[in-house]
Design an enzyme around this catalytic site. Sequence first.
Site, mmCIF file in Angstrom:
data_model
loop_
_atom_site.group_PDB
_atom_site.id
_atom_site.type_symbol
_atom_site.label_atom_id
_atom_site.label_comp_id
_atom_site.label_asym_id
_atom_site.label_seq_id
_atom_site.Cartn_x
_atom_site.Cartn_y
_atom_site.Cartn_z
ATOM 1 N N HIS A 101 -32.912 -41.342 50.923
ATOM 2 C CA HIS A 101 -34.296 -41.742 51.138
ATOM 3 C C HIS A 101 -34.381 -43.260 51.193
ATOM 4 O O HIS A 101 -33.863 -43.948 50.318
ATOM 5 C CB HIS A 101 -35.198 -41.222 50.010
ATOM 6 C CG HIS A 101 -36.583 -41.810 50.034
ATOM 7 N ND1 HIS A 101 -37.087 -42.571 48.997
ATOM 8 C CD2 HIS A 101 -37.558 -41.762 50.987
ATOM 9 C CE1 HIS A 101 -38.313 -42.953 49.296
ATOM 10 N NE2 HIS A 101 -38.622 -42.476 50.492
ATOM 11 N N SER A 102 -35.002 -43.808 52.236
ATOM 12 C CA SER A 102 -35.281 -45.240 52.325
ATOM 13 C C SER A 102 -33.986 -46.057 52.203
ATOM 14 O O SER A 102 -33.100 -45.922 53.047
ATOM 15 C CB SER A 102 -36.304 -45.618 51.250
ATOM 16 O OG SER A 102 -36.836 -46.905 51.469
ATOM 17 N N MET A 103 -33.848 -46.884 51.175
ATOM 18 C CA MET A 103 -32.603 -47.638 50.997
ATOM 19 C C MET A 103 -31.406 -46.706 50.901
ATOM 20 O O MET A 103 -30.314 -47.020 51.388
ATOM 21 C CB MET A 103 -32.685 -48.528 49.763
ATOM 22 C CG MET A 103 -31.462 -49.431 49.577
ATOM 23 S SD MET A 103 -31.546 -50.465 48.099
ATOM 24 C CE MET A 103 -31.027 -49.265 46.842
ATOM 25 N N ALA A 105 -31.054 -43.953 52.486
ATOM 26 C CA ALA A 105 -30.728 -43.552 53.852
ATOM 27 C C ALA A 105 -29.914 -44.637 54.542
ATOM 28 O O ALA A 105 -28.964 -44.351 55.289
ATOM 29 C CB ALA A 105 -32.008 -43.268 54.633
#
Length: 287
Positions: A101-103, A105
């Site tokens: 998720h986010s960072m 990812a």
Amino acid sequence: MSLPFEEVRLRLPHIELAAHLYGPADGQPVIALHGWLDNAASFARLAPRLPGLRIVALDFAGHGHSDHRPPGASYAIWDYVHDVLQVAEQFGWQRFSLLGHSMGAIVSVLLAGALPERVERLALIDGLIPYTGEADTAPQKLAEALKAQMALAGKRKPVYAEFERAVQARMRGTAAVSRDAAELLAQRGLMPVPGGYTWRTDSRLTLPSPLRLTQAHAMAFVHSLQCPVSLLLAEQGILVAQPHLAELLSGLPIDLTHLPGGHHLHLDDEAGAQLVADCFNPFLRSS
């Protein structure tokens, strides 16, 4: 009542990290990576909805219950990549999937692009490449980072007299989250101090990056991906707001799905977590 996860500590050669383990020991191996300033609780709603997988939901270094990096060290994005690879080694996983998720990812894409032979599948939530910077901005960015680093010693973390105030502060963070999500993250992310509570996170995590990858650097990792990739874009997330997103994704062998919700759609509520699980269950479990 038994908890849906097992709390573990992973003693790596260079640092000790904390993690939540979900699923059967013989399940398909998946390492789950949270976003910046979050922690392993980011997957508290989603992981139990992904049966048959052996999920290691990490606290990144400097986050949650994981160790902080030693004095003088920094939190470069590629250092997280090394951490994740060491976690896979600890479990004896030569091939594994990444759920980011986010960072998290972004870290997943860097690892899979650098070592495609190690990564089976990429399941990404509202994240793909890091913020980039071109060569002409490098001196200015380094100056900003150095000044911030020199000023850090004079700064103090906020102290909240009550747990509830910390939850409210997290709800209003850079990426706003629901009250339930803020409570889950705060339960793992706070520690008691004189006068109330403060965040466990390392203060150095808020420092600006001294060096950024250029757009060409970042996209080289994406073009190096060899495994199947599923990217979920939150309709009120941070990726859809980035300029030239459609151009960036054009022609890439990435399965795109748009889902309602914000940047933390997998954690904000049960409905969002189920939508994400419905996308990732067939993807992560396919042979």
